[in-house]
Write a protein that holds these residues in place. Sequence first.
Motif, PDB file in Angstrom:
ATOM      1  N   ASP A 594       0.814  -1.219   0.000  1.00  0.00           N
ATOM      2  CA  ASP A 594       0.000   0.000   0.000  1.00  0.00           C
ATOM      3  C   ASP A 594       0.849   1.271   0.000  1.00  0.00           C
ATOM      4  O   ASP A 594       0.478   2.290   0.599  1.00  0.00           O
ATOM      5  CB  ASP A 594      -0.975   0.014   1.186  1.00  0.00           C
ATOM      6  CG  ASP A 594      -2.161  -0.914   0.970  1.00  0.00           C
ATOM      7  OD1 ASP A 594      -2.463  -1.219  -0.203  1.00  0.00           O
ATOM      8  OD2 ASP A 594      -2.775  -1.337   1.959  1.00  0.00           O
ATOM      9  N   THR A 595       1.977   1.203  -0.676  1.00  0.00           N
ATOM     10  CA  THR A 595       2.857   2.360  -0.837  1.00  0.00           C
ATOM     11  C   THR A 595       2.854   2.784  -2.295  1.00  0.00           C
ATOM     12  O   THR A 595       2.859   1.943  -3.202  1.00  0.00           O
ATOM     13  CB  THR A 595       4.296   2.016  -0.408  1.00  0.00           C
ATOM     14  OG1 THR A 595       4.283   1.586   0.960  1.00  0.00           O
ATOM     15  CG2 THR A 595       5.206   3.221  -0.538  1.00  0.00           C
ATOM     16  N   GLY A 622       1.762   6.943   1.177  1.00  0.00           N
ATOM     17  CA  GLY A 622       0.972   5.737   1.390  1.00  0.00           C
ATOM     18  C   GLY A 622      -0.419   5.847   0.789  1.00  0.00           C
ATOM     19  O   GLY A 622      -0.924   6.942   0.516  1.00  0.00           O
ATOM     20  N   ARG A 623      -1.047   4.694   0.609  1.00  0.00           N
ATOM     21  CA  ARG A 623      -2.378   4.661   0.022  1.00  0.00           C
ATOM     22  C   ARG A 623      -3.384   5.450   0.857  1.00  0.00           C
ATOM     23  O   ARG A 623      -4.264   6.121   0.309  1.00  0.00           O
ATOM     24  CB  ARG A 623      -2.845   3.211  -0.107  1.00  0.00           C
ATOM     25  CG  ARG A 623      -4.103   3.045  -0.938  1.00  0.00           C
ATOM     26  CD  ARG A 623      -4.610   1.595  -0.890  1.00  0.00           C
ATOM     27  NE  ARG A 623      -5.618   1.368  -1.901  1.00  0.00           N
ATOM     28  CZ  ARG A 623      -6.877   1.785  -1.829  1.00  0.00           C
ATOM     29  NH1 ARG A 623      -7.276   2.469  -0.757  1.00  0.00           N
ATOM     30  NH2 ARG A 623      -7.740   1.541  -2.802  1.00  0.00           N
ATOM     31  N   SER A 624      -3.254   5.387   2.168  1.00  0.00           N
ATOM     32  CA  SER A 624      -4.208   6.066   3.036  1.00  0.00           C
ATOM     33  C   SER A 624      -4.184   7.576   2.839  1.00  0.00           C
ATOM     34  O   SER A 624      -5.186   8.255   3.091  1.00  0.00           O
ATOM     35  CB  SER A 624      -3.916   5.740   4.504  1.00  0.00           C
ATOM     36  OG  SER A 624      -2.615   6.178   4.869  1.00  0.00           O
ATOM     37  N   GLN A 625      -3.053   8.110   2.386  1.00  0.00           N
ATOM     38  CA  GLN A 625      -2.931   9.555   2.211  1.00  0.00           C
ATOM     39  C   GLN A 625      -3.607  10.060   0.939  1.00  0.00           C
ATOM     40  O   GLN A 625      -3.825  11.263   0.794  1.00  0.00           O
ATOM     41  CB  GLN A 625      -1.456   9.954   2.207  1.00  0.00           C
ATOM     42  CG  GLN A 625      -0.759   9.709   3.537  1.00  0.00           C
ATOM     43  CD  GLN A 625       0.738   9.866   3.426  1.00  0.00           C
ATOM     44  OE1 GLN A 625       1.461   8.961   3.010  1.00  0.00           O
ATOM     45  NE2 GLN A 625       1.210  11.048   3.786  1.00  0.00           N
ATOM     46  N   ALA A 627      -6.399   8.161  -0.427  1.00  0.00           N
ATOM     47  CA  ALA A 627      -7.662   7.440  -0.561  1.00  0.00           C
ATOM     48  C   ALA A 627      -8.853   8.391  -0.672  1.00  0.00           C
ATOM     49  O   ALA A 627      -9.795   8.135  -1.427  1.00  0.00           O
ATOM     50  CB  ALA A 627      -7.854   6.489   0.620  1.00  0.00           C
ATOM     51  N   ASP A 628      -8.825   9.487   0.067  1.00  0.00           N
ATOM     52  CA  ASP A 628      -9.930  10.445   0.082  1.00  0.00           C
ATOM     53  C   ASP A 628      -9.688  11.515  -0.987  1.00  0.00           C
ATOM     54  O   ASP A 628      -8.723  12.278  -0.900  1.00  0.00           O
ATOM     55  CB  ASP A 628     -10.042  11.095   1.458  1.00  0.00           C
ATOM     56  CG  ASP A 628     -11.240  12.032   1.566  1.00  0.00           C
ATOM     57  OD1 ASP A 628     -11.936  12.241   0.556  1.00  0.00           O
ATOM     58  OD2 ASP A 628     -11.470  12.561   2.681  1.00  0.00           O
ATOM     59  N   ARG A 632      -6.646  14.464  -1.270  1.00  0.00           N
ATOM     60  CA  ARG A 632      -5.666  13.676  -2.032  1.00  0.00           C
ATOM     61  C   ARG A 632      -4.370  14.423  -2.295  1.00  0.00           C
ATOM     62  O   ARG A 632      -3.314  13.808  -2.457  1.00  0.00           O
ATOM     63  CB  ARG A 632      -6.309  13.217  -3.340  1.00  0.00           C
ATOM     64  CG  ARG A 632      -5.481  12.230  -4.144  1.00  0.00           C
ATOM     65  CD  ARG A 632      -6.345  11.514  -5.151  1.00  0.00           C
ATOM     66  NE  ARG A 632      -7.177  10.501  -4.497  1.00  0.00           N
ATOM     67  CZ  ARG A 632      -8.272   9.983  -5.054  1.00  0.00           C
ATOM     68  NH1 ARG A 632      -8.678  10.415  -6.236  1.00  0.00           N
ATOM     69  NH2 ARG A 632      -8.953   9.064  -4.418  1.00  0.00           N
ATOM     70  N   TRP A 635      -0.634  15.710   0.613  1.00  0.00           N
ATOM     71  CA  TRP A 635       0.736  15.200   0.785  1.00  0.00           C
ATOM     72  C   TRP A 635       1.783  16.167   0.228  1.00  0.00           C
ATOM     73  O   TRP A 635       2.946  16.134   0.647  1.00  0.00           O
ATOM     74  CB  TRP A 635       0.885  13.835   0.122  1.00  0.00           C
ATOM     75  CG  TRP A 635       0.678  13.846  -1.368  1.00  0.00           C
ATOM     76  CD1 TRP A 635      -0.482  13.636  -2.040  1.00  0.00           C
ATOM     77  CD2 TRP A 635       1.677  14.068  -2.375  1.00  0.00           C
ATOM     78  NE1 TRP A 635      -0.294  13.719  -3.403  1.00  0.00           N
ATOM     79  CE2 TRP A 635       1.030  13.983  -3.638  1.00  0.00           C
ATOM     80  CE3 TRP A 635       3.038  14.334  -2.347  1.00  0.00           C
ATOM     81  CZ2 TRP A 635       1.713  14.146  -4.843  1.00  0.00           C
ATOM     82  CZ3 TRP A 635       3.717  14.502  -3.549  1.00  0.00           C
ATOM     83  CH2 TRP A 635       3.059  14.400  -4.782  1.00  0.00           C
TER      84      TRP A 635
END
Length: 647
Positions: A594-595, A622-625, A627-628, A632, A635
């Motif tokens: 998930d990177t 990361g994917r979590s950063q 996802a929204d 988005r 970062w």
Amino acid sequence: MLVWQPYRAALNLAKTHVGVDTLLRISELKSRSSLRILNAQPFSNPLHLRRPLTMGSINCKEYKTTGSTPKKEKSTGGAVGSYQSKCSNQSPSTTMSTDASSPDSEYTSAVPVNCNIADLKENEMRQVDFDEDTRVLVVKQNDRLLAVGAKCSHYGAPLQTGALGLGRVRCPWHGACFNLETGDIEDFPGLDSLPCYRVEVSNKGQVLLRAKRSDLANNKRLKNMVKRKPDDQRVFIVVGGGPSGAVAVETIRQEGFTGRLIFVCREDYLPYDRVKISKAMSLNIEQLRFRDEDFYKEYDIELWLGVAAEKLDSAQKELHCSNGYVVKYDKIYLATGCSAFRPPIPGVNLQNVLTVRELADTKAILASITPESRVVCLGSSFIALEAAAGLVSKVQSVTVVGRENVPLKAAFGAEIGQRVLQLFEDNKVVMRMESGITEIVGDAEGKVAEVVLVDGTRLPCDLLILGTGSKLNTQFLAKSGVKVNRNGSVDVTDFLESNVPDVYVGGDIANAHIHGLAHDRVNIGHYQLAQYHGRVAAINMCGGVKKLEAVPFFFTLIFGKGIRYAGHGSYKEVIIDGSMEDFKFVAYFINEADTVTAVASCGRDPVVAQFAELISQGKCLGRSQIADPATREDWTKKLGEPLPQVR
């Protein structure tokens, strides 16, 4: 309140970096309470690109170069740098020295620009006008004002829209990096550096700039370069006339090497911008070359054109060349690149079965076509697609034959590949996907007449262009002592030295580490990476210590759509942000952990440059950063943040 440089500290700094002239200026200032020196640093020569360039089609100025070499005033020694300002939100006194304002000074008078210190936020970039022809980028970072040229020295991209890192700015188009203190180019593509300006602030907060007068007359800035000294008996050889070798020979002279410097180039042409030839085939060598012949003569770089390396004897430190010469060397840099691969298809050696790798190839292609020509391009990677896009308006028909179900699938994934497929079909290119060529049929004159596809279909063909990959040019290293891998690449250290001391290897043939998630060495044939290798190898050959820290960055331009890509690594998922239909999107490539391993974009600059800068700082995404969709792009704020302290 401004953080002023104390008088004694400034004096000591001047003794170390500036010289007697500046010492006199500082001494004069001691008795003048209204004047202060902000930060005594040396200067660099500026580069001024006179007209703004815009992104667009192959015919736009993004793909135009002069091919000429900028003239540089004779170096008087010393470092190259800039004179920048420390600042705060409070109004400082006007900063000026009597010498700098005198009519015969080498610097201009202070020019007020459309910028006030109170209006600038931390980590803000602002483009201002120095005069009607000259744009300057003013940056506030770490409570300091810095000023450099506003346009990238590669193709003139506006750096104000680029990615601001820690002490440097990255071009939004192709990823070149420039140091904000010195203006020096630190990552590529390109050759030249940016100008630096003196920054002064009035007691009302008005920002004023000074430029070196001699630099205002030039279009380009070259870093200081030395020439050969007859009593220096050392010999350095650079083998390979591509982008890596071209950067290497210049950097070697910039690093102070005064021995004999031989530049071995297999082609008959001066080193040129090879990346353009598949995009704009009509360009001639004068439009493509990096430097003119006078440049290499001026800096005592021996050009051996039309000469190939035939054998390396590392035990004797000898290079055997195709012109019959055997040359002894002290250190050697090998950047021999690759050649186009011709697959073993029956008929592949017929006339008008051509590749696109060198200037001679494009000349042969243009000489073989007429408005009635039927062209087939084998392969659906960048070279074949760029050639197809460039020829479709010049001939009767163009057909692309590709193995995958969509083009560029390996690089960009299925979704982007499908949109690229549609783009080509919209521009009247016939796309025969999930196919291949089993036979090339010739006529009575030995020219290609038709090709046979895997399903038995026979296509009329007057010109077949092979975009079927490449092979590394390392055959001359057999029995040299240099270890060559099965694919022809050479393992190198993080300083680009091979297993044999004093033999350095870079560019397409190097198997090297990169900045990012890849722990193993990788063999990547990117233009930007090749130029970066040339700089790193040259610094280390000359006794410096420079470690590889580049992030792979590449770009293509097809039917006016510029696609950027930065990073490297496998992926399991692609998150698309934006509109594929409008070619305004960002693609995030995510691996099993998930990177984000890479980012691609079209019409969304500078996000790819920002990702490259993020990775270069040792950070990750990361994917979590992402996802929204609402957050988005948050970062990108990490670019101005220092890395956390590790105990």
